[in-house]
Every structure is written in C-alpha cells, then in structure tokens.
Write a protein that holds these residues in place. Structure first.
Motif, mmCIF file in Angstrom:
data_model
loop_
_atom_site.group_PDB
_atom_site.id
_atom_site.type_symbol
_atom_site.label_atom_id
_atom_site.label_comp_id
_atom_site.label_asym_id
_atom_site.label_seq_id
_atom_site.Cartn_x
_atom_site.Cartn_y
_atom_site.Cartn_z
ATOM 1 N N ARG A 26 0.847 -1.197 0.000
ATOM 2 C CA ARG A 26 0.000 0.000 0.000
ATOM 3 C C ARG A 26 0.879 1.242 0.000
ATOM 4 N N LEU A 27 0.571 2.168 -0.896
ATOM 5 C CA LEU A 27 1.363 3.377 -1.044
ATOM 6 C C LEU A 27 0.748 4.496 -0.219
ATOM 7 N N LEU A 28 1.428 4.831 0.841
ATOM 8 C CA LEU A 28 0.970 5.897 1.727
ATOM 9 C C LEU A 28 2.121 6.888 1.867
ATOM 10 N N PRO A 29 2.123 7.950 1.055
ATOM 11 C CA PRO A 29 3.246 8.893 1.056
ATOM 12 C C PRO A 29 3.514 9.486 2.438
ATOM 13 N N ALA A 30 4.785 9.552 2.799
ATOM 14 C CA ALA A 30 5.166 10.085 4.110
ATOM 15 C C ALA A 30 4.719 11.534 4.266
ATOM 16 N N ALA A 31 4.733 12.296 3.157
ATOM 17 C CA ALA A 31 4.332 13.699 3.229
ATOM 18 C C ALA A 31 2.861 13.840 3.613
ATOM 19 N N VAL A 32 2.026 12.925 3.113
ATOM 20 C CA VAL A 32 0.597 12.959 3.435
ATOM 21 C C VAL A 32 0.386 12.669 4.915
ATOM 22 N N VAL A 33 1.082 11.647 5.401
ATOM 23 C CA VAL A 33 0.965 11.299 6.820
ATOM 24 C C VAL A 33 1.454 12.446 7.692
ATOM 25 N N ARG A 34 2.605 13.020 7.323
ATOM 26 C CA ARG A 34 3.181 14.098 8.118
ATOM 27 C C ARG A 34 2.243 15.311 8.184
ATOM 28 N N GLU A 35 1.635 15.662 7.053
ATOM 29 C CA GLU A 35 0.725 16.812 7.024
ATOM 30 C C GLU A 35 -0.493 16.577 7.905
ATOM 31 N N GLU A 36 -1.045 15.360 7.848
ATOM 32 C CA GLU A 36 -2.222 15.046 8.650
ATOM 33 C C GLU A 36 -1.880 15.046 10.135
ATOM 34 N N VAL A 37 -0.709 14.509 10.477
ATOM 35 C CA VAL A 37 -0.275 14.489 11.875
ATOM 36 C C VAL A 37 -0.079 15.913 12.387
ATOM 37 N N GLU A 38 0.526 16.766 11.593
ATOM 38 C CA GLU A 38 0.757 18.149 12.020
ATOM 39 C C GLU A 38 -0.554 18.888 12.249
ATOM 40 N N GLU A 39 -1.536 18.661 11.365
ATOM 41 C CA GLU A 39 -2.827 19.331 11.525
ATOM 42 C C GLU A 39 -3.528 18.881 12.800
ATOM 43 N N ARG A 40 -3.518 17.565 13.046
ATOM 44 C CA ARG A 40 -4.196 17.057 14.235
ATOM 45 C C ARG A 40 -3.458 17.481 15.505
ATOM 46 N N ALA A 41 -2.132 17.480 15.438
ATOM 47 C CA ALA A 41 -1.357 17.894 16.607
ATOM 48 C C ALA A 41 -1.629 19.366 16.937
ATOM 49 N N ALA A 42 -1.731 20.195 15.906
ATOM 50 C CA ALA A 42 -2.001 21.619 16.118
ATOM 51 C C ALA A 42 -3.378 21.819 16.757
ATOM 52 N N GLU A 43 -4.348 21.018 16.323
ATOM 53 C CA GLU A 43 -5.692 21.121 16.892
ATOM 54 C C GLU A 43 -5.695 20.760 18.379
ATOM 55 N N ARG B 175 3.795 15.882 23.739
ATOM 56 C CA ARG B 175 5.071 15.205 23.958
ATOM 57 C C ARG B 175 5.404 14.317 22.746
ATOM 58 N N ARG B 176 6.666 13.937 22.660
ATOM 59 C CA ARG B 176 7.128 13.136 21.520
ATOM 60 C C ARG B 176 6.348 11.827 21.411
ATOM 61 N N GLN B 177 6.131 11.149 22.522
ATOM 62 C CA GLN B 177 5.414 9.878 22.492
ATOM 63 C C GLN B 177 3.968 10.073 22.043
ATOM 64 N N GLU B 178 3.368 11.211 22.412
ATOM 65 C CA GLU B 178 2.002 11.489 21.989
ATOM 66 C C GLU B 178 1.927 11.670 20.478
ATOM 67 N N LYS B 179 2.954 12.316 19.899
ATOM 68 C CA LYS B 179 2.987 12.497 18.445
ATOM 69 C C LYS B 179 3.188 11.158 17.727
ATOM 70 N N ILE B 180 3.978 10.290 18.340
ATOM 71 C CA ILE B 180 4.180 8.960 17.745
ATOM 72 C C ILE B 180 2.860 8.192 17.732
ATOM 73 N N THR B 181 2.129 8.264 18.843
ATOM 74 C CA THR B 181 0.827 7.596 18.924
ATOM 75 C C THR B 181 -0.150 8.184 17.912
ATOM 76 N N LEU B 182 -0.108 9.503 17.758
ATOM 77 C CA LEU B 182 -0.978 10.178 16.800
ATOM 78 C C LEU B 182 -0.644 9.728 15.374
ATOM 79 N N LYS B 183 0.636 9.593 15.084
ATOM 80 C CA LYS B 183 1.051 9.136 13.751
ATOM 81 C C LYS B 183 0.549 7.725 13.480
ATOM 82 N N GLU B 184 0.637 6.859 14.472
ATOM 83 C CA GLU B 184 0.159 5.485 14.311
ATOM 84 C C GLU B 184 -1.339 5.472 14.019
ATOM 85 N N GLN B 185 -2.085 6.346 14.670
ATOM 86 C CA GLN B 185 -3.528 6.432 14.432
ATOM 87 C C GLN B 185 -3.817 6.908 13.017
ATOM 88 N N VAL B 186 -3.062 7.887 12.545
ATOM 89 C CA VAL B 186 -3.248 8.410 11.189
ATOM 90 C C VAL B 186 -2.968 7.337 10.157
#
Length: 307
Positions: A72-89, A99-110
């Motif tokens: 499955r092709l999931l571009p890193a840029a797409v994931v990074r943008e979605e993580v940044e938007e959710r983290a900002a919210e 925290r760093r671990q919270e961002k890692i968990t958020l990335k896994e969810q995305v």
C-alpha cells in the motif's frame, strides 16, 4: 518472460524436492488479496499470469516460480501533514505542546486510518532455480527485493541455505583490468559503451554512457586511480549486460539469434507453451553465460581456480 536483471545465489545442501512436493509447498504460501490494514504482503503466484494456474514450471532441470509483492502506497508527506494538523488542533484545544510519544501515537492512528484508502502497488518477481548447477537467480532491480523473495522461499521450504554467488577475483579488480589492459580481456568478451568509475577518496562516482571505453579520457581516469564498479559487457552476441561490483547482472539483453530461435518455435499461439519455451532458452543461455563469467573472474570463491 526474458529477465531484465539478475541477482545470483549459490545453493548449499539444496533440498531434494520433486515438482509435486514443491508445488504443494508454494500453494500453502500462495499470494492472497492484501487486507485493508496490511501495509504489504508477499506470496507465490502463477508465472504465466492469466494463461495458467501452475505456480511452478519445472523443465529440463530448470524451475521458474514467481512471487507477488503487494504494498500500500501511503506517502510520508501525506501522513506528516495530517499528523501536524491534528497535533495543532490538540495543542490549541489543550493549550500545551504534545510530547514526543504522543505524536508517535498520533502518527500510528493516522496511518491506521489512511491505510485502507491507500493505493495498492503489485509487483511480480520471478525466480529461476537451476537444479543442475545449484544456482538461484532472481529478476529484481535491487538486492533488497531479491532477499525478500529468498525469505519467502526459505519460509516456504522450512529452510534454505544460500549465499550470494562470489568469484575468486573481485569484479571491481577484473573490470578495471579489462579496461586498462585490452590484452587481459577474454577472447569472447566484448566491452559495451557504459561504465561507472569510483574514486578511492571522496571524489565521487563518474558515470558514462555511449562512450568508447578504450578512449584516452577513460584511460586517464583509470590512471588517476579510479576503479570500475559497473561495466557493460557482451558475450559473443548471445547476451549483453552491465556487470556490477556485487556480481549482479543488470540491463540484460539477449542476442537477436536467441530471440529469433524463440520466435520460430512452434507454440501454436499457446501463451503457456510460449512462456515455457522462452524460459528454457533463457535459462540455458544464462547458465552457460554465468559459467563463462565466473571463469573469467578466476572461478567461484571457495573453490579451486578453473581458469
């Protein structure tokens, strides 16, 4: 059917499997549709595609099997943008930095949410098993992909002892010698028009295509200490390829006479028969050419020189 690239391996204590047993083992590890949450999967598929269902073609001691790699092709840029938007919210809502671990968990969810909607890329990777010579050759553009297929074969058979094919004389040393000293070239070897020269220091890599490899410019570069890490070669008009420093053969091109022989075969427009005819001719040409190449390189590593 004709391979484009070849990574070569020596089989040690090869398992003695008849065709029926091997076919059964391949079926147990057959390719299955990629699950919606699976990032990648690999299994065995029919080399003939829609023209046949057999996962093994066993002809004159030459075996052909094919792995289907799905990812499955999931571009890193797409994931990074979605993580940044959710983290900002979250940060705006809670008035704090995540925290760093919270961002890692958020990335896994995305990734888990986006993965089912990602495009699937499928790639068939063919494997040639020469049971007479104890060789395996994999038609893959990279060593990494070849190793993935070997891992699948190892899992399928329970065990598989293989090592990359190696020669007594390092390809770098032989290729450099052939370039610098025309008299050292085997009688049936013809230089092509492509080379990659590496410097011993930090001067980088020089790549040249469609050049006269006996030109003064190339000789001057060799005299400065550069060594050939890739070299285009041709063997008696039967096969041409680019030899790499790890003994991989890339950009394979089979001679016109061999292709014409395949075209003249009476296959009755049967796609399956055509596949098997092409494969046998290709396997014979590859086996003979590899034996000759290894002889040029002083014989196989770990054995007595046969030059």
């Amino acid at each position: 059917m004709w391979f484009k690239h070849l990574h070569l391996y020596r089989l040690h204590d090869a398992p003695q499997l008849d065709a029926a047993t091997l076919e059964e083992a391949l079926a147990e590890h057959a390719a299955r549709p990629l699950g919606s949450r699976d990032p990648r999967r690999m299994g065995w598929t029919a080399p003939a595609g829609r023209a046949g269902t057999a996962r093994l073609h066993d002809l004159q001691g030459q075996r052909l099997i094919s792995a289907l790699r799905q990812e499955r092709l999931l571009p890193a840029a797409v994931v990074r943008e979605e993580v940044e938007e959710r983290a900002a919210e979250v940060e705006a809502r809670e008035g704090r930095k995540l925290r760093r671990q919270e961002k890692i968990t958020l990335k896994e969810q995305v990734v888990e949410e986006l993965l089912p909607r990602a495009f699937v890329r499928s790639q068939r990777i063919d494997l040639w098993w020469d049971t007479r010579r104890g060789l395996i050759g994999i038609n893959a553009s990279s060593r990494t992909r070849a190793e993935e297929v070997l891992d699948l074969l190892r899992e399928t058979l329970g065990s598989l002892k293989v090592t990359p094919l190696a020669s007594q004389t390092l390809p770098v040393r032989a290729m450099t010698q052939w370039l610098t000293d025309p008299g050292s070239r085997p009688a049936d070897l013809v230089l092509g028009d492509q080379v990659e020269l590496k410097a011993k220091g930090d001067d980088g890599v020089l790549r040249a295509r469609q050049v006269d490899l006996d030109s003064d410019e190339i000789q001057q570069l060799l005299e400065s200490g550069r060594q050939a890490s890739k070299l285009a070669l041709e063997l008696e008009g039967r096969l041409s390829f680019v030899l790499h420093d790890d003994l991989a053969l890339k950009s394979l091109r089979f001679g016109d006479a061999l292709i014409e022989e395949a075209n003249q075969s009476d296959d009755g427009d049967d796609a399956l028969m055509r596949l098997e005819t092409d494969f046998v001719l290709m396997a014979q040409a590859l086996g003979e050419s590899i034996e000759r190449l290894i002889a040029w390189l002083g014989g196989e590593a770990g054995t007595a020189s046969n030059v």
